[in-house]
Design a protein around this motif. Sequence first.
Motif, short mmCIF file in Angstrom:
data_model
loop_
_atom_site.label_atom_id
_atom_site.label_comp_id
_atom_site.label_asym_id
_atom_site.label_seq_id
_atom_site.Cartn_x
_atom_site.Cartn_y
_atom_site.Cartn_z
N PRO A 191 0.85 -1.20 0.00
CA PRO A 191 0.00 0.00 0.00
C PRO A 191 0.88 1.24 0.00
CG PRO A 191 0.14 -0.92 2.20
CD PRO A 191 0.88 -1.87 1.31
N MET A 192 0.43 2.27 -0.67
CA MET A 192 1.23 3.49 -0.72
C MET A 192 0.32 4.66 -1.07
SD MET A 192 4.93 4.07 -2.47
CE MET A 192 5.46 2.68 -1.48
N GLY A 193 0.62 5.82 -0.47
CA GLY A 193 -0.13 7.02 -0.76
C GLY A 193 0.77 8.08 -1.37
N PRO A 194 1.04 8.00 -2.66
CA PRO A 194 1.89 9.02 -3.28
C PRO A 194 1.17 10.35 -3.39
CG PRO A 194 0.96 7.58 -4.95
CD PRO A 194 0.58 6.99 -3.62
N ILE A 195 1.94 11.41 -3.49
CA ILE A 195 1.38 12.71 -3.82
C ILE A 195 1.24 12.77 -5.34
CG2 ILE A 195 1.68 15.21 -3.70
CD1 ILE A 195 3.43 14.77 -1.24
N VAL A 196 0.05 13.03 -5.82
CA VAL A 196 -0.21 13.01 -7.27
C VAL A 196 -0.81 14.34 -7.71
CG1 VAL A 196 -0.59 10.51 -7.21
CG2 VAL A 196 -2.55 12.06 -7.01
N ASP A 197 -0.69 14.61 -9.01
CA ASP A 197 -1.37 15.76 -9.57
C ASP A 197 -2.75 15.32 -10.06
OD1 ASP A 197 -0.81 14.36 -11.88
OD2 ASP A 197 0.62 15.81 -12.66
N ALA A 207 -12.50 3.59 6.78
CA ALA A 207 -12.08 3.19 8.12
C ALA A 207 -10.99 2.12 8.05
CB ALA A 207 -13.28 2.66 8.91
N VAL A 208 -11.12 1.18 7.14
CA VAL A 208 -10.11 0.13 6.98
C VAL A 208 -8.80 0.74 6.50
CG1 VAL A 208 -9.46 -1.95 5.72
CG2 VAL A 208 -11.78 -1.71 6.62
N VAL A 209 -8.87 1.70 5.59
CA VAL A 209 -7.65 2.37 5.12
C VAL A 209 -6.94 3.03 6.30
CG1 VAL A 209 -6.73 4.23 3.71
CG2 VAL A 209 -8.47 2.71 2.77
N GLU A 210 -7.68 3.74 7.14
CA GLU A 210 -7.08 4.38 8.31
C GLU A 210 -6.49 3.35 9.26
OE1 GLU A 210 -6.56 7.55 8.94
OE2 GLU A 210 -7.40 8.06 6.98
N ILE A 233 -3.17 2.01 7.91
CA ILE A 233 -2.08 2.96 8.11
C ILE A 233 -1.61 2.91 9.56
CG2 ILE A 233 -1.49 5.42 8.15
CD1 ILE A 233 -3.45 5.77 5.78
N LEU A 234 -2.54 2.87 10.50
CA LEU A 234 -2.18 2.79 11.91
C LEU A 234 -1.40 1.52 12.22
CD1 LEU A 234 -5.46 4.08 13.58
CD2 LEU A 234 -3.20 5.15 13.74
N ALA A 235 -1.78 0.41 11.59
CA ALA A 235 -1.10 -0.86 11.84
C ALA A 235 0.36 -0.83 11.41
CB ALA A 235 -1.83 -2.00 11.13
N THR A 236 0.69 0.06 10.49
CA THR A 236 2.09 0.18 10.05
C THR A 236 2.85 1.23 10.84
OG1 THR A 236 1.63 1.87 8.35
CG2 THR A 236 1.38 -0.46 7.71
N GLN A 246 -4.26 -6.43 3.89
CA GLN A 246 -3.35 -7.58 3.86
C GLN A 246 -1.94 -7.14 3.48
OE1 GLN A 246 -5.15 -10.26 1.07
NE2 GLN A 246 -6.64 -11.07 2.55
N ALA A 247 -1.85 -6.29 2.47
CA ALA A 247 -0.54 -5.85 2.00
C ALA A 247 0.17 -4.99 3.04
CB ALA A 247 -0.70 -5.07 0.69
N ALA A 248 -0.59 -4.21 3.79
CA ALA A 248 0.00 -3.33 4.80
C ALA A 248 0.78 -4.10 5.84
CB ALA A 248 -1.08 -2.48 5.46
N ILE A 249 0.32 -5.31 6.17
CA ILE A 249 0.99 -6.11 7.20
C ILE A 249 1.65 -7.35 6.61
CG2 ILE A 249 -0.50 -5.25 9.04
CD1 ILE A 249 -2.12 -7.84 8.83
#
Length: 208
Positions: A40-46, A153-156, A159-162, A85-88
């Motif tokens: 999982p990744m949150g890039p800065i995008v235009d 909520a799952v996305v948040e 992120i917290l799990a990582t 799943q990917a986050a952990i």
Amino acid sequence: MPDKSTIADSFDVPALDGAGRVLEGIVTTLNVDGSVNIAPMGPIVDESLDHMLLRPFATSTTYQNLKRTGVGVFHVTDDVELLAQAAINRVSPMPSVASAEGVEGAILADACRWYAFRVESIDDSAERVAVAARAVQRGVNREFFGFNRAKHAVVEAAILATRLHLVKRGDVLAEFDRLALLVQKTGAAAEHRALALLRRYVEQSASD
């Protein structure tokens, strides 16, 4: 990939104080043995997603693969169970993928949209690497489901799990309790499974 160690001045890197915004998604890269790494990744995008600034940690497999190959694929998806799943690092079963054309990359077959990209430059002088990339190919697999509080909520929670190296486990679990209410009110089975997986991971982590 280009032999650069800092972000190129001429490259139109999106910024949060300008037209850029963080877009949560999934990046696939190829490991040395040819297998697919999913992160999982949150890039800065235009706005157009022509340019993106990825910020993996220097210790991550994603960074190592991008540094070696110079290419990857960013996916916009509403499959938050896969993201969790990917986050952990608990992806099971492995999702179906297809080969990208023009770059050595893997496209998640069930993603909504995908953007194959080439790395333009890398600044790895800090723990959080700055990878400037340009989309060179894109495609649409299916429609995006839409806004849903349970999915957010799952996305948040993912992120917290990582962030257990930064946030106390008790504080993370307390936030999970709040997020669980959103999943209970608006989620389907996939969101319930995803949050339960993340909770087990955090509960089994090292003590505070």
